[in-house]
Write a protein that holds these residues in place. Structure first.
Motif, mmCIF file in Angstrom:
data_model
loop_
_atom_site.group_PDB
_atom_site.id
_atom_site.type_symbol
_atom_site.label_atom_id
_atom_site.label_comp_id
_atom_site.label_asym_id
_atom_site.label_seq_id
_atom_site.Cartn_x
_atom_site.Cartn_y
_atom_site.Cartn_z
ATOM 1 N N UNK A 70 -19.092 60.317 48.506
ATOM 2 C CA UNK A 70 -17.974 60.525 47.587
ATOM 3 C C UNK A 70 -16.699 60.891 48.341
ATOM 4 N N UNK A 71 -16.839 61.670 49.417
ATOM 5 C CA UNK A 71 -15.674 62.032 50.224
ATOM 6 C C UNK A 71 -15.207 60.826 51.037
ATOM 7 N N UNK A 72 -16.145 60.087 51.623
ATOM 8 C CA UNK A 72 -15.788 58.902 52.416
ATOM 9 C C UNK A 72 -15.005 57.882 51.606
ATOM 10 N N UNK A 73 -15.306 57.778 50.320
ATOM 11 C CA UNK A 73 -14.634 56.795 49.472
ATOM 12 C C UNK A 73 -13.242 57.244 49.036
ATOM 13 N N UNK A 74 -12.864 58.468 49.371
ATOM 14 C CA UNK A 74 -11.568 58.990 48.946
ATOM 15 C C UNK A 74 -10.405 58.344 49.682
ATOM 16 N N UNK A 75 -9.229 58.471 49.111
ATOM 17 C CA UNK A 75 -8.009 57.945 49.718
ATOM 18 C C UNK A 75 -7.706 58.686 51.021
ATOM 19 N N UNK A 76 -7.231 57.937 52.007
ATOM 20 C CA UNK A 76 -6.879 58.513 53.316
ATOM 21 C C UNK A 76 -5.361 58.486 53.508
ATOM 22 N N UNK A 77 -4.842 59.476 54.214
ATOM 23 C CA UNK A 77 -3.439 59.478 54.624
ATOM 24 C C UNK A 77 -3.400 59.684 56.131
ATOM 25 N N UNK A 78 -2.714 58.788 56.827
ATOM 26 C CA UNK A 78 -2.560 58.859 58.280
ATOM 27 C C UNK A 78 -1.083 58.906 58.647
ATOM 28 N N UNK A 79 -0.757 59.660 59.665
ATOM 29 C CA UNK A 79 0.558 59.618 60.290
ATOM 30 C C UNK A 79 0.363 59.032 61.685
ATOM 31 N N UNK A 80 1.153 58.029 62.027
ATOM 32 C CA UNK A 80 0.919 57.351 63.303
ATOM 33 C C UNK A 80 2.217 56.855 63.915
ATOM 34 N N UNK A 81 2.173 56.691 65.235
ATOM 35 C CA UNK A 81 3.304 56.134 65.980
ATOM 36 C C UNK A 81 2.976 54.713 66.406
ATOM 37 N N UNK A 82 3.948 53.830 66.265
ATOM 38 C CA UNK A 82 3.866 52.502 66.885
ATOM 39 C C UNK A 82 4.756 52.523 68.112
ATOM 40 N N UNK A 83 4.170 52.294 69.270
ATOM 41 C CA UNK A 83 4.952 52.174 70.505
ATOM 42 C C UNK A 83 5.413 50.718 70.618
ATOM 43 N N UNK A 166 13.096 54.564 66.578
ATOM 44 C CA UNK A 166 14.122 54.367 67.597
ATOM 45 C C UNK A 166 13.678 53.223 68.507
ATOM 46 N N UNK A 167 14.336 53.045 69.622
ATOM 47 C CA UNK A 167 14.056 51.912 70.513
ATOM 48 C C UNK A 167 12.726 52.044 71.239
ATOM 49 N N UNK A 168 12.129 53.224 71.182
ATOM 50 C CA UNK A 168 10.866 53.447 71.873
ATOM 51 C C UNK A 168 9.662 53.331 70.946
ATOM 52 N N UNK A 169 9.760 53.991 69.786
ATOM 53 C CA UNK A 169 8.622 54.029 68.868
ATOM 54 C C UNK A 169 9.078 54.333 67.454
ATOM 55 N N UNK A 170 8.165 54.039 66.522
ATOM 56 C CA UNK A 170 8.374 54.390 65.122
ATOM 57 C C UNK A 170 7.251 55.324 64.687
ATOM 58 N N UNK A 171 7.562 56.257 63.792
ATOM 59 C CA UNK A 171 6.550 57.119 63.195
ATOM 60 C C UNK A 171 6.460 56.786 61.718
ATOM 61 N N UNK A 172 5.244 56.491 61.271
ATOM 62 C CA UNK A 172 5.023 56.090 59.891
ATOM 63 C C UNK A 172 3.906 56.912 59.267
ATOM 64 N N UNK A 173 3.876 56.908 57.930
ATOM 65 C CA UNK A 173 2.774 57.510 57.183
ATOM 66 C C UNK A 173 2.202 56.431 56.279
ATOM 67 N N UNK A 174 0.872 56.308 56.259
ATOM 68 C CA UNK A 174 0.228 55.305 55.412
ATOM 69 C C UNK A 174 -0.818 55.966 54.529
ATOM 70 N N UNK A 175 -0.810 55.583 53.272
ATOM 71 C CA UNK A 175 -1.829 56.012 52.301
ATOM 72 C C UNK A 175 -2.687 54.797 52.011
ATOM 73 N N UNK A 176 -3.987 54.907 52.255
ATOM 74 C CA UNK A 176 -4.831 53.709 52.208
ATOM 75 C C UNK A 176 -6.246 54.034 51.761
ATOM 76 N N UNK A 177 -6.992 52.984 51.481
ATOM 77 C CA UNK A 177 -8.380 53.123 51.070
ATOM 78 C C UNK A 177 -9.304 53.073 52.283
ATOM 79 N N UNK A 178 -10.558 53.390 52.033
ATOM 80 C CA UNK A 178 -11.600 53.353 53.056
ATOM 81 C C UNK A 178 -11.631 51.993 53.756
#
Length: 303
Positions: A70-83, A166-178
């Protein structure tokens, strides 16, 4: 024992721990470490987090392991950098660079590209992932030098937000499913913008009802000593996404023997595909409601 030391007694401990997994620790290592720290007989995690990722790793002890799906099926939120500017074999900082680009997308271009990555989309998972191919983990085959044809899969992404760029990287947040691969998402966003990219940092901020606000560090747990058990959340914390059916002590006894009970009262449901039964706030069983009866699939023992 001959050296005079006593074998550590494992306990039938039950509950949830929202662990703030540190960098460079695997999910399996985290479970082993915390199982030892709590002296728990049984433990597991609700959703693998890469060793190079940090953040929310829900750990289930004892009876709470029955609520892991039940927990695994829950919505996930990640914060990540793209280099920006380079693609790697692993789609993160651990891999070797295999392609480069001088293109650096501005924020307007990035924002314009993101709608195509929301909703139900198709991803090709990274070769260095836990997906099984002919019975073998993809990352084992990739490390052995095999060239893999990774099968595409559909995933669901609710929202993507740009936090910085910026010219080096972007920081994003994604809300997604399993099942969403953030490393693949970063790679594909870069490709869509005519450049190359890989994940430079990855933090999981939420899994279902568990978030950063609940997360506890290893240092805090080690320092807690005899008060450590008080940090655990109840088994019921893993069932927040399901409808709750309250039963009395007599009904709880029937359910824990694996038998159905008739639900009474004006608001009693007649049918539910999935629900959980509670008695004074404690989880009793996971099951479903059919023709006004709660029928248990998994019984939660009182510990």
């Amino acid at each position: 024992m001959t050296d005079g030391t006593k074998k550590r007694v494992k306990r039938d401990l039950s509950g949830w721990l929202v662990f703030n997994k540190p960098y460079d620790m695997s999910s399996t290592e985290a479970v082993g470490k915390l199982r030892w720290l709590f002296g728990a007989r049984k433990a597991g995690h609700a959703g693998t987090l890469d060793p190079l990722a940090t953040g929310v790793l829900p750990i289930a002890f004892g009876e709470a392991t029955k609520t892991v799906p039940m927990v695994q099926d829950g919505t996930k939120v990640y914060r990540f950098d793209i280099v920006w500017g380079s693609q790697t074999t692993t789609d993160d900082v651990e891999g070797e660079v295999v392609a480069t680009s001088d293109v650096r997308p501005d924020t307007d271009a990035l924002l314009a590209a993101l709608p195509r990555f929301t909703g139900v989309i198709t991803q090709v998972p990274p070769a260095f992932s836990a997906i099984k191919i002919k019975g073998e983990r993809a990352y084992d085959l990739a490390r052995a030098g095999a060239k893999l044809d990774m099968p595409p899969r559909e995933v669901e992404i609710d929202a993507i937000e740009v936090i910085a760029n910026d010219a080096t990287r972007a920081t994003l947040s994604v809300t997604c499913a399993k099942g969403t691969y953030v490393r693949a998402l970063a790679r594909d966003i870069a490709e869509a913008l005519g450049t190359k990219g890989h994940v430079g940092a990855l933090h999981r901020a939420r899994v279902g009802a568990f978030s950063d606000a609940d997360a506890v560090s290893l240092e805090t747990l080690e320092a807690a000593g005899a008060e450590r058990d008080a940090i655990l959340l109840p088994v019921a914390a893993g069932l927040a996404a399901l409808p709750e059916i309250r039963v009395d002590a007599s009904q709880a006894g029937v359910l824990r023997r694996g038998n159905p009970v008739l639900l009474t009262g004006r608001d009693a449901p007649v049918a539910l595909d999935e629900a959980w039964a509670s008695q004074r706030g404690q989880a009793v069983a996971i099951g479903y409601v059919e023709k006004g009866q709660f029928k248990p699939r998994r019984v939660i023992l009182s510990r």
